[in-house]
Design a protein around this motif. Structure first.
Motif, PDB file in Angstrom:
ATOM      1  N   PRO A  95       1.639   6.656  -3.025  1.00 48.07           N
ATOM      2  CA  PRO A  95       1.517   5.759  -1.857  1.00 48.07           C
ATOM      3  C   PRO A  95       2.424   6.161  -0.706  1.00 48.07           C
ATOM      4  CG  PRO A  95       1.760   4.505  -3.877  1.00 48.07           C
ATOM      5  CD  PRO A  95       1.976   5.930  -4.232  1.00 48.07           C
ATOM      6  N   LEU A  96       3.578   6.761  -1.030  1.00 46.66           N
ATOM      7  CA  LEU A  96       4.506   7.143   0.033  1.00 46.66           C
ATOM      8  C   LEU A  96       3.958   8.287   0.881  1.00 46.66           C
ATOM      9  CD1 LEU A  96       7.908   7.110  -1.836  1.00 46.66           C
ATOM     10  CD2 LEU A  96       6.808   5.301  -0.566  1.00 46.66           C
ATOM     11  N   SER A  99       1.387   8.054   4.634  1.00 46.76           N
ATOM     12  CA  SER A  99       1.728   8.020   6.048  1.00 46.76           C
ATOM     13  C   SER A  99       2.034   9.416   6.579  1.00 46.76           C
ATOM     14  CB  SER A  99       2.919   7.113   6.269  1.00 46.76           C
ATOM     15  OG  SER A  99       4.020   7.631   5.568  1.00 46.76           O
ATOM     16  N   VAL A 144       8.699  -2.441 -10.738  1.00 44.74           N
ATOM     17  CA  VAL A 144       8.504  -2.924  -9.355  1.00 44.74           C
ATOM     18  C   VAL A 144       7.730  -1.887  -8.540  1.00 44.74           C
ATOM     19  CG1 VAL A 144       9.690  -3.535  -7.223  1.00 44.74           C
ATOM     20  CG2 VAL A 144      10.542  -4.388  -9.384  1.00 44.74           C
ATOM     21  N   MET A 145       8.067  -0.611  -8.749  1.00 43.03           N
ATOM     22  CA  MET A 145       7.382   0.429  -7.971  1.00 43.03           C
ATOM     23  C   MET A 145       5.902   0.526  -8.331  1.00 43.03           C
ATOM     24  SD  MET A 145      10.177   3.449  -7.682  1.00 43.03           S
ATOM     25  CE  MET A 145       9.139   4.571  -6.758  1.00 43.03           C
ATOM     26  N   THR A 172       4.041  -1.975  -9.160  1.00 42.24           N
ATOM     27  CA  THR A 172       3.397  -3.110  -8.517  1.00 42.24           C
ATOM     28  C   THR A 172       3.170  -2.840  -7.037  1.00 42.24           C
ATOM     29  OG1 THR A 172       4.661  -4.457 -10.035  1.00 42.24           O
ATOM     30  CG2 THR A 172       3.533  -5.607  -8.262  1.00 42.24           C
ATOM     31  N   ILE A 173       4.237  -2.469  -6.342  1.00 39.10           N
ATOM     32  CA  ILE A 173       4.098  -2.297  -4.893  1.00 39.10           C
ATOM     33  C   ILE A 173       3.225  -1.087  -4.575  1.00 39.10           C
ATOM     34  CG2 ILE A 173       6.213  -0.937  -4.577  1.00 39.10           C
ATOM     35  CD1 ILE A 173       6.645  -2.420  -1.982  1.00 39.10           C
ATOM     36  N   GLY A 174       3.313  -0.062  -5.425  1.00 40.26           N
ATOM     37  CA  GLY A 174       2.511   1.137  -5.196  1.00 40.26           C
ATOM     38  C   GLY A 174       1.032   0.861  -5.298  1.00 40.26           C
ATOM     39  N   TYR A 229      -0.414  -1.967  -5.014  1.00 43.58           N
ATOM     40  CA  TYR A 229      -0.825  -2.913  -3.965  1.00 43.58           C
ATOM     41  C   TYR A 229      -1.069  -2.187  -2.653  1.00 43.58           C
ATOM     42  CZ  TYR A 229      -0.614  -6.578  -0.485  1.00 43.58           C
ATOM     43  OH  TYR A 229      -0.917  -7.396   0.564  1.00 43.58           O
ATOM     44  N   SER A 230      -0.173  -1.262  -2.331  1.00 37.57           N
ATOM     45  CA  SER A 230      -0.189  -0.701  -0.974  1.00 37.57           C
ATOM     46  C   SER A 230      -1.354   0.255  -0.733  1.00 37.57           C
ATOM     47  CB  SER A 230       1.121   0.019  -0.703  1.00 37.57           C
ATOM     48  OG  SER A 230       1.202   1.130  -1.549  1.00 37.57           O
ATOM     49  N   ASN A 264      -3.993  -2.456   0.208  1.00 34.41           N
ATOM     50  CA  ASN A 264      -3.499  -3.789   0.569  1.00 34.41           C
ATOM     51  C   ASN A 264      -4.293  -4.864  -0.158  1.00 34.41           C
ATOM     52  OD1 ASN A 264      -1.752  -2.608   2.229  1.00 34.41           O
ATOM     53  ND2 ASN A 264      -2.411  -3.632   4.105  1.00 34.41           N
ATOM     54  N   TYR A 282      -4.539  -7.362  -3.575  1.00 33.71           N
ATOM     55  CA  TYR A 282      -3.799  -7.906  -4.712  1.00 33.71           C
ATOM     56  C   TYR A 282      -4.517  -7.622  -6.026  1.00 33.71           C
ATOM     57  CZ  TYR A 282      -1.557 -11.200  -7.826  1.00 33.71           C
ATOM     58  OH  TYR A 282      -0.912 -11.753  -8.886  1.00 33.71           O
ATOM     59  N   VAL A 289      -3.365  -4.797  -8.121  1.00 33.07           N
ATOM     60  CA  VAL A 289      -2.192  -5.029  -8.962  1.00 33.07           C
ATOM     61  C   VAL A 289      -2.635  -5.591 -10.313  1.00 33.07           C
ATOM     62  CG1 VAL A 289       0.017  -6.228  -9.138  1.00 33.07           C
ATOM     63  CG2 VAL A 289      -0.801  -5.467  -6.911  1.00 33.07           C
TER      64      VAL A 289
END
Lengths: 160, 495
Positions: B44-45, B48, B391-392, B394-396, B398-399, B402, B404, B407
């Protein structure tokens, strides 16, 4: 391992039969083309056949091992014993966390989650500094990366 | 040539490769964290970033992790990634003798050699394969996907039936969503989210990162023996002489195995180790700490990196689980793998090739100079890492969209992955089948439309027929082998 594999095979059979029944209601193909249900049906039959083969193989291996009076070659793999309790509790806490991300937002629930997990894993025994700093630092870094750099709209609750 | 150098030597590209390799070595070196996990979590990082930078960061992680696994294999007798399992055999005896530095030096040079060989092969043949695939129409693409699926199931695990079961389950899951030929919605159970088919990145994060976390939880409190950094990891002239032919053989074997879909570094490392022992003049010394015993698996598992990228870039078929994630990344960057990539995006492809080479140089330098740093990273306790990775995950997931629901899918896939791996089912066939399943079905049906419903279309076209024959052979081979083995066993038993 044998028991888990057997239960899994049974679950596979149930899923395949279920998918097969649903696929019967799909429209048929036309002009020589096969309909949308054709390929799933082949797969369902394959899954059932393979699962039965797996059950049969595992039964035969078991019988042979018993006949020879040996112990089964696989080391025992457990999922519902005392040693596995930690995994299930972790899964439980993660489930609550996943629900909370939606309900009260990413930032708050992540900080709380990290504190809870650190407390449960007894991180404070290793390093008190890590215990206090990690939840805030990790969430701050992730928030910065995802919110400010990647412009992801993170789930937000009442506060954040 | 100059343009390529110019594009690779930009500071931003260099920084991405360097960061990727550092992350990769750390992920690879820590037991319990795998290279696939690293690629999944950091994907995900990279969205961008511009396409070339993003892809190179992932490639850096991939290459670095395959090398990093050997650090812990040699120092503390625990392979950091499954690919380094063969390195333990001869690596740890070096440490016991107090020659850990020598072993680490051999391992980094061998990994570098294997990576460079595979890179050269990749650069030489990728474009040719891509141009060859221009001849492919629906039947050929179907045959290719079928071939990929047959191989994945056949060699992905110790147990053929379980591998096949996992593969079929993956194909069934790929049927969820709108059928792209008749636009009929299948198996969505009334959910709008599922109409768009299961997005495979969350499934992947769940299967490879989350379930690995749960497995790590089991022995969370068992302390590993502390690893000690060593000095002067550069191998001596004598060692270089011994391992050079081994590296060449290992690199080429690794590349060849990497190209085959489904076979990754873990398989190629053992194949090369075994081959080297048979070729050796002193096979009895293997396992007691000989340089070839480290060089063979290390050059071979890094050889798979370039090999696995070849089918990914030219045909859109991932060579292993790591490249499956990269396929997702390519699609996110709007780069469709295949001949088109080589025709329209040639500068990007060239930058990726050059960056791949640079990533190998990068871990060579880091491995030789910054080894104490990685030893320190390895000593971070698992109990601190696991919650952060949760946590990573989950956020990964999701992103990516975008969404839910991604997840939720990730979480379910994590539990399923945990249970399946407990039952001894290999996980990578599921993911590869999830990708190849759609390709396989769509093209099967398209070819049947072309031929008006006659299956003869698959056997009258030479390329297509060849793929199908090879696929059937590869499916039958393990079964045949099992029968032969069984007969042999019976004969021994009867005697």
């Amino acid at each position: 391992m044998r028991k888990i594999a057997n239960v899994t095979s049974l679950v596979f059979i149930v899923i395949a039969v279920f998918f097969f029944i649903i696929s019967l209601s799909f429209p048929p193909g036309s002009n020589g083309a096969v309909g949308p249900g054709y390929f799933p049906r082949i797969m369902c039959v394959l899954v059932v056949l393979l699962s039965c083969l797996q059950l049969f193989n595992s039964h035969r291996a078991h019988v042979r091992a018993v006949q020879r009076g040996e112990k089964e070659e696989n080391e025992e793999v457990t999922i519902f014993k005392k040693e596995n309790l930690r995994v299930w509790i972790t899964i439980g806490i993660t489930l609550v966390y996943v629900i909370c991300v939606k309900a009260i937002g990413f930032v708050v629930s992540s900080v709380v989650f990290l504190f809870a997990m650190n407390a449960y894993f007894r991180v404070q025994e290793k390093s008190k500094v890590a215990f206090v700093i990690i939840p805030f630092a990790v969430v701050a870094v992730l928030y910065f990366i995802f919110h400010n750099l990647l412009h992801v709209v993170l789930p937000a609750g009442l506060l954040f | 040539m100059l343009e390529v150098l110019q594009s690779v030597l930009q500071p931003s590209v260099l920084l991405c490769i360097l960061l990727g390799v550092i992350m990769g070595i750390s992920f690879g070196a820590m037991p319990g964290l795998t290279s696939t996990m690293g690629v999944c979590l950091l994907m995900p990082l990279t969205f961008s970033l511009p396409p070339a930078e993003g892809m190179l960061m992932l490639i850096g992680i991939f290459c670095g992790a395959l090398y990093g696994g050997s650090i812990t294999a040699i120092l503390i007798n625990t392979p950091g990634t499954p690919s380094a399992a063969a390195t333990v055999l001869d690596g740890y005896p070096f440490t016991l003798r107090g020659e850990a530095g020598r072993a680490l030096g051999i391992s980094v040079v061998a990994s570098f050699g294997g990576g460079i060989i595979s890179g050269i092969v990749m650069i030489l043949i990728s474009q040719k394969i891509a141009m060859f695939s221009l001849k492919f129409s629906a039947p050929e693409t179907f045959a290719l996907a079928f071939f990929g699926l047959s191989i994945i199931a056949g060699i992905s695990g110790k147990n053929l039936v379980k591998g096949l079961m996992a593969g079929c389950l993956g194909i069934l899951l790929s049927m969820i969503g709108i059928d792209n030929i008749t636009a009929f919605t299948r198996y969505n159970f009334g959910s709008v989210y599922l109409m768009n088919s299961l997005s495979f990145i969350p499934v992947l994060v769940g299967l490879f990162a989350l379930s690995q976390c749960f497995i790590t939880c089991e022995d969370l409190f068992t302390e590993r023996p502390p690893a000690k950094a060593t000095k002067h990891p550069f191998p001596s002239k004598q060692d270089m002489k011994t391992i050079l032919p081994t590296i060449l053989r290992g690199g080429i074997t690794g590349t060849a195995i990497g190209i085959i879909p489904g076979a990754g570094g873990d398989i190629s490392a053992f194949v090369s180790y075994d081959m080297e022992r048979r070729l050796s003049k002193h096979p009895e010394k293997f396992g007691t700490g000989v340089p070839e015993g480290i060089a063979a698996p290390e050059s071979s598992n890094n050889g798979t990196t370039g090999g696995a990228l070849i089918p990914l870039l030219t045909l859109g078929i991932p060579g292993d689980a790591n490249t499956a994630v990269m396929l997702g990344a390519l699609q996110m960057h709007n780069l469709t793998p295949g001949p088109n990539l080589f025709l329209t995006q040639l500068p990007t492809v060239r930058t990726i090739f050059a960056g791949f080479m640079l990533a190998n140089v990068c871990f060579l330098v880091l491995g030789l100079l910054c080894q104490p740093l990685f030893v320190k990273i390895v000593s971070i306790p698992k109990r601190i890492l696991v919650p952060i990775i949760l946590v990573m995950c989950t956020i990964g997931s999701y992103s990516i969209n975008n969404n839910y629901y991604d997840v939720v899918v990730m979480f379910i896939a994590g539990i399923v992955g945990y249970l399946l791996s407990k039952g001894g089912f290999p996980l990578s066939p599921i993911v590869l089948a999830l990708i190849l399943g759609q390709m396989c079905e769509g093209n099967l049906r398209r070819s049947l439309v072309m031929s008006g419903g006659s299956y003869s279309i698959f056997f009258t076209r030479p390329i297509c027929c060849a793929f199908i024959v090879v696929a059937i052979c590869s499916l039958c081979w393990p079964i045949l082998k099992a029968i032969l083995n069984y007969r042999k066993e019976q004969r021994v038993h009867n005697k």
